[in-house]
Write a protein that holds these residues in place. Structure first.
Motif, PDB file in Angstrom:
ATOM      1  N   TYR A  32      53.637  25.166  63.471  1.00  0.00           N
ATOM      2  CA  TYR A  32      52.568  24.505  62.720  1.00  0.00           C
ATOM      3  C   TYR A  32      51.774  25.555  61.927  1.00  0.00           C
ATOM      4  CZ  TYR A  32      48.288  21.898  61.763  1.00  0.00           C
ATOM      5  OH  TYR A  32      47.222  21.316  61.129  1.00  0.00           O
ATOM      6  N   VAL A  33      51.370  25.191  60.689  1.00  0.00           N
ATOM      7  CA  VAL A  33      50.573  26.117  59.854  1.00  0.00           C
ATOM      8  C   VAL A  33      49.182  25.522  59.677  1.00  0.00           C
ATOM      9  CG1 VAL A  33      50.391  27.201  57.574  1.00  0.00           C
ATOM     10  CG2 VAL A  33      52.653  26.850  58.626  1.00  0.00           C
ATOM     11  N   ALA A  34      48.159  26.264  60.020  1.00  0.00           N
ATOM     12  CA  ALA A  34      46.781  25.748  59.905  1.00  0.00           C
ATOM     13  C   ALA A  34      46.476  25.359  58.462  1.00  0.00           C
ATOM     14  CB  ALA A  34      45.811  26.831  60.372  1.00  0.00           C
TER      15      ALA A  34
END
Ligand code: SDX
Length: 374
Positions: free
Chosen positions: A368-370
């Motif tokens: 997951y990428v913020a």
């Protein structure tokens, strides 16, 4: 995944997705509960055919009389349904009106049955409601008074009376009845499969019929009869039609009313219906329409070796009967609702949730990428 699950057939082509005792679709035969569709087309009323599909046997005279009486008893639409038919915008296609109408009738059917889901009772209610929904909507669009069903008329004659306010001629009644028999049932076609998928979750009969109506609307399925008429109506001579079709096929355009997922040697129903194209073209004084019909058919055969399906002759036959194109697929529903209900009942008899697998072709696992970092 085990080996057998790995097999993938686009569009489920060639896949046996279930068992049915209702209909047999083969290259050399089309049977409804073991009876050849040609025999039924020649001898049976649609009511006999619907009874056969629902009950598994042709009715005796008393059984047929009771069945017709049951249908007649359910033809009147609830007032609130009529009000909705008045409220739906004029430009709504009849198939969308039917989708809404059948759904709304389901609310009243449940209230009438206090939830007891007697499938045969509900099947008779939908069988009766569909022609009434089409007829009442036509009367509303025409600004004409609504007509009470007249007991004792055949299903075909009753529709013509309620929709157009006149007695059906013997020829109209015979041909509409024939198309209803031919359209009544066809094994695991897309709309029937949709009904069975919905039923397999133990959803209600009306919900499954609404799922089927939405599926049949598509021009690759039931919508082809209206599309086929629009194609034929563009031309006034065979050579014009031929030239257009040749160019269209070069561009890989699908010609509506041709081809079939199962039939490779032609659609039995098209062969039965086609003679009426020539008969009606002559009787209506428009022989050139038959010339265009045959020119398109010959060109598709010459170029692609593809036969017409039932929708190709049926669109022109309905035109000759004076029906508005917007109801052509709705008339298909008027017939096929008998087959759908037979399959819904059969699915309940030996149910297993229909849930196939799919092959994953998406991205590999990733972190997951913020939001701030995207
Ligand atoms: C009904 O399933 C049922 O039983 C349905 C039905 C029933 O009673 O419930 O019989 C009623 O829905 C009849 C079908 C009505 N639809 C149409 O008439 C729409 C036009 N027909 C096509 O879209 C098509 O024929 C289907 C959808 C009916 C069947 O398509 P398939 O089996 O998926 O075949 P395909 O699209 O893969 O075509 C195979 C080849 C292709 O050529 P290539 O790319 O290999 O060169 O045949 C060609 C197609 O281009 N082809 C057509 C064509 N149908 C197939 N080319 C031009 N016009 C067509 N109509």
């Amino acid at each position: 995944m085990s080996a057998e699950v790995e097999a993938y057939h686009p569009g489920l082509e060639g896949v046996i997705a279930g068992e049915t005792a209702i209909c047999c679709v083969e290259q050399d035969r089309l049977l409804y509960r073991g009876y050849d569709v040609g025999d039924l087309a020649r001898h049976a009323s649609f009511e006999e055919c619907a009874f056969l599909l629902l009950h598994g046997e042709l009715p005796t005279a008393p059984e047929l009389a009771l069945f017709k009486k049951q249908i007649d008893g359910e033809r009147e639409l609830p007032g609130a349904v009529v009000e909705v038919l008045r409220a739906i915008p004029r430009q709504a296609p009849m198939m969308d009106v039917l989708r809404t109408g059948v759904s709304l009738c389901g609310n009243f059917s449940s209230a009438k049955s206090q939830g007891a889901s007697n499938l045969l009772t509900r099947a008779v209610r939908v069988l009766a409601a569909v022609p009434s929904l089409i007829a009442v909507r036509l009367r509303i669009l025409a600004g004409k008074p609504l007509l009470e069903p007249r007991p004792g008329l055949s299903h075909a004659a009753q529709f013509i009376y309620m929709a157009f306010g006149r007695e059906a001629t013997a020829l109209e009644e015979k041909i509409l009845n024939l198309t209803l028999v031919l359209y009544a049932e066809h094994e695991y076609n897309a709309s029937t499969f949709a009904a069975r998928v919905c039923t397999s979750t133990l959803s209600g009969l009306h919900s499954s019929v609404v799922a089927a109506i939405g599926t049949l609307k598509g021009p690759l399925h039931g919508g082809a009869n209206e599309a086929a008429l629009h194609l034929i109506d563009q031309f006034r001579s065979g050579p014009d039609a031929r030239a257009w079709v040749e160019e269209a096929l070069e561009k890989k355009v699908k010609i509506m009313g041709f081809g079939h997922r199962v039939y490779r040697n032609g659609d039995h129903r098209a062969f039965i219906l086609e003679p009426y194209v020539d008969e009606l073209a002559k009787a209506r004084g428009e022989p050139w329409r038959a010339e265009v019909y045959h020119a398109i058919k010959q060109t598709v055969w010459d170029k692609k070796k593809i036969h017409p399906n039932v929708d190709y002759p049926c669109g022109l036959v309905y035109y000759f009967l004076g029906f508005p194109p917007d109801i052509f697929t709705a008339l298909f529903v008027m017939a096929r609702v008998s087959g759908w209900c037979a399959h819904i009942i059969e699915q309940h008899e030996n149910n297993r949730l229909i849930r196939p697998r799919s092959r994953y072709t998406g991205p590999a696992p990733r972190a997951y990428v913020a939001l701030a970092a995207r």
